[in-house]
Design a protein around this motif. Structure first.
Motif, PDB file in Angstrom:
ATOM      1  N   GLU A   1       0.868  -1.427  -0.022  1.00  0.00           N
ATOM      2  CA  GLU A   1       0.049   0.061  -0.088  1.00  0.00           C
ATOM      3  C   GLU A   1       0.879   1.325   0.024  1.00  0.00           C
ATOM      4  OE1 GLU A   1      -2.970   0.003   3.226  1.00  0.00           O
ATOM      5  OE2 GLU A   1      -3.633  -1.935   2.554  1.00  0.00           O
ATOM      6  N   LEU A   2       1.959   1.066   0.828  1.00  0.00           N
ATOM      7  CA  LEU A   2       3.040   2.470   0.851  1.00  0.00           C
ATOM      8  C   LEU A   2       3.566   2.695  -0.478  1.00  0.00           C
ATOM      9  CD1 LEU A   2       4.644   2.219   4.205  1.00  0.00           C
ATOM     10  CD2 LEU A   2       3.217   4.118   3.589  1.00  0.00           C
ATOM     11  N   THR A   3       3.857   1.517  -1.201  1.00  0.00           N
ATOM     12  CA  THR A   3       4.620   1.700  -2.514  1.00  0.00           C
ATOM     13  C   THR A   3       3.548   2.197  -3.737  1.00  0.00           C
ATOM     14  OG1 THR A   3       5.784  -0.532  -2.174  1.00  0.00           O
ATOM     15  CG2 THR A   3       5.495   0.407  -4.405  1.00  0.00           C
ATOM     16  N   ASN A   4       2.413   1.850  -3.171  1.00  0.00           N
ATOM     17  CA  ASN A   4       1.330   2.485  -4.240  1.00  0.00           C
ATOM     18  C   ASN A   4       1.041   4.100  -3.821  1.00  0.00           C
ATOM     19  OD1 ASN A   4      -0.823   1.936  -6.151  1.00  0.00           O
ATOM     20  ND2 ASN A   4      -2.238   2.544  -4.564  1.00  0.00           N
ATOM     21  N   CYS A   5       1.058   4.283  -2.550  1.00  0.00           N
ATOM     22  CA  CYS A   5       1.127   5.661  -2.035  1.00  0.00           C
ATOM     23  C   CYS A   5       2.111   6.405  -3.045  1.00  0.00           C
ATOM     24  CB  CYS A   5       1.228   5.930  -0.682  1.00  0.00           C
ATOM     25  SG  CYS A   5      -0.207   5.476   0.447  1.00  0.00           S
ATOM     26  N   ALA A   6       3.399   5.947  -2.984  1.00  0.00           N
ATOM     27  CA  ALA A   6       4.544   6.512  -3.667  1.00  0.00           C
ATOM     28  C   ALA A   6       4.388   6.742  -5.153  1.00  0.00           C
ATOM     29  CB  ALA A   6       5.845   5.772  -3.614  1.00  0.00           C
TER      30      ALA A   6
END
Length: 493
Positions: A334-339
């Motif tokens: 999810e954090l990778t997607n946030c980036a």
């Protein structure tokens, strides 16, 4: 209930027999120490020097006294004291005498040998309750002078001395009585079994030992006339009652509510304010038990979780969050997607904290942002146990000479405080930081935007009182670093 021959014989023993046996055979070192200290109390001129000499030969005792004297509970904010004599000057003879008695009592009981597992468990639980009661009673008298607070502390701690001393003997009668009580589910019958086994009651035995050892008037009065209405006797009684009720399972909610109301009325405060004070007192009790070298008691201290909710509602057990790799991977994705999507600050931080809380497996975590003048850190988003309290109280001032959070900000590096009381970290831990953070360790990491630190991510296991390890710190660091990547991406870099 049928008595064994051993129990029948002990009917004739009574309070004098057990007082003499405990004083002369079972706990002679503690008895001698207490009597020496009580004599010194009557000789103000030479007491400080003699006290230092009287414990000098006992390195373990000296070490405990100095550790406690330098703890958050007793430290006066001056430089660390390194001798018992110096501690006596800084804190006063009465305080050091009581620290000495407490240290000797805990070591004497905790080091009891040859106990069955069942008797040992009974002893540890009783000691934990007594230690919590001592801190509660002292807290109740915080508006009175320190001398009275110390008298009440030691009297509450020794309130069940007869019972503690009896279990610590590990004798045949103790084993038989333990088995008999375990089979009994009626408190009234339990008292009769105790009286038949010992030839006296535990309360009378405590009174007998207190008189024999020359312990103070406050303890004698609290044992002989517990219903006296003076603040000190009332505090000792209520503290012991509350501590005992909190340790029961199932919780007697109605009776506990009644005792809390009586205590709040005595202190002229609301019950909710009393609960808040008691929760803070519970955290301080854990830290003081560790300073005394009595970590084994921590797991058995009465749980303050009941005080955070309506006592008449159904009590839910707290969730102990364990490391979960599945949740970690989900939140990292999810954090990778946030980036990629350049998500906003709140989404990045919330996802990061959810990963740390439920993936790394901590009790609480939060983001603290720097104030405009960069002189303090204030909670912005907090998740986990006691989140509301943490959000209101977890404000870190960045002005002290040795500042852990300052180093994290200046070095732009995560920090793992594995053992806050160890020499490596002790100088960083002032009283304010000790009271806010977990004594079992915590993790911090800077939040970077355009290579400038704007705050800190914090995590610990305060409510379950568990330690953290290096792998968990590595996973915490992974989350915080990926959060910084996301924040930089959201700024267009």
């Amino acid at each position: 209930m049928k008595l064994t021959n051993n129990q029948s014989n002990s009917k004739s023993k009574g309070v004098d027999y057990w007082t003499k046996r405990i004083s002369d055979q079972e706990m002679p070192a503690l008895c001698s120490t207490v009597k020496t200290l009580e004599k010194l109390a009557k000789d103000d001129v030479s007491s400080l020097g003699i006290l230092g000499k009287s414990v000098m030969h006992d390195n373990a005792l000296t070490s405990r006294i100095l550790r406690v004297a330098n703890s958050a509970t007793y430290s006066k904010g001056v430089s660390q004291v390194t001798t018992v004599s110096r501690a006596s000057v800084v804190l006063g003879f009465d305080t050091i005498r009581n620290i000495c008695i407490t240290a000797k009592l805990l070591s004497s009981l905790l080091e009891s040998e040859g106990l069955t597992q069942s008797v040992y468990q009974r002893l540890i639980k009783l000691m934990a309750r007594a230690f919590q009661a001592a801190m509660l009673a002292k807290m109740m008298l915080k508006d009175h002078d320190e001398e009275l607070q110390e008298e009440v502390f030691i009297a509450s701690l020794l309130y069940h001395l007869g019972e503690s001393a009896f279990w610590s003997t590990g004798c045949e009668e103790a084993v038989e009585l333990d088995a008999a009580i375990a089979e009994c589910d009626d408190p009234r019958l339990e008292k009769a079994i105790i009286r038949e086994t010992l030839g006296t009651s535990f309360n009378t035995l405590s009174l007998g030992i207190a008189r024999n050892w020359g312990l103070g008037d406050v303890l004698l009065k609290s044992l002989s006339n517990p219903n006296e209405r003076t603040p000190e006797i009332r505090s000792i009684y209520l503290a012991n009652q509350i501590s005992e009720l909190l340790a029961q399972d199932p919780l007697p909610a109605e009776l506990l509510q009644q005792r809390l109301k009586q205590t709040a009325d005595m202190l002229e405060i609301k019950v909710d304010e009393l609960k808040g004070r008691m929760i803070r007192c519970s955290h301080a009790t854990k830290k003081l038990a560790e300073a005394y070298g009595a970590k084994v008691l921590v797991a058995y201290l009465p749980n303050p979780k009941y005080l955070t909710k309506d006592l008449n509602a159904e009590v839910e057990l707290p969730v102990v969050r364990m490391p979960d790799m599945t949740i970690q991977l989900k939140k990292l994705r999810e954090l990778t997607n946030c980036a990629v999507t350049k998500a906003d600050f709140n989404q990045v931080i919330t996802t990061t904290l959810e990963g740390i809380l439920n993936g790394v497996g901590v009790d609480r975590c939060g983001v603290l942002l720097l104030s405009p003048n960069r002189k303090r850190l204030q909670p912005r988003i907090v998740l986990g146990d006691g989140a509301e309290q943490m959000k209101n109280e977890f404000i870190i001032k960045l002005e002290q000479p040795q500042c852990l959070f300052c180093d994290c900000i200046e070095l732009k590096q995560p920090m793992f405080v594995d053992e806050p009381s160890s020499p490596k970290w002790r100088l960083y831990m002032d009283d304010d930081l000790k009271n806010k953070t977990s004594s079992r360790g915590f993790m911090i990491s800077p939040i970077l935007v355009e290579q400038k630190v704007i705050g800190i991510i914090y995590a610990d296991r305060e409510s379950s009182d568990r330690s953290l390890n290096q792998l968990e710190f590595d996973n915490f660091t992974h989350f915080s670093q990926l959060a910084n990547v996301c924040l930089s991406a959201s700024m267009g870099h």
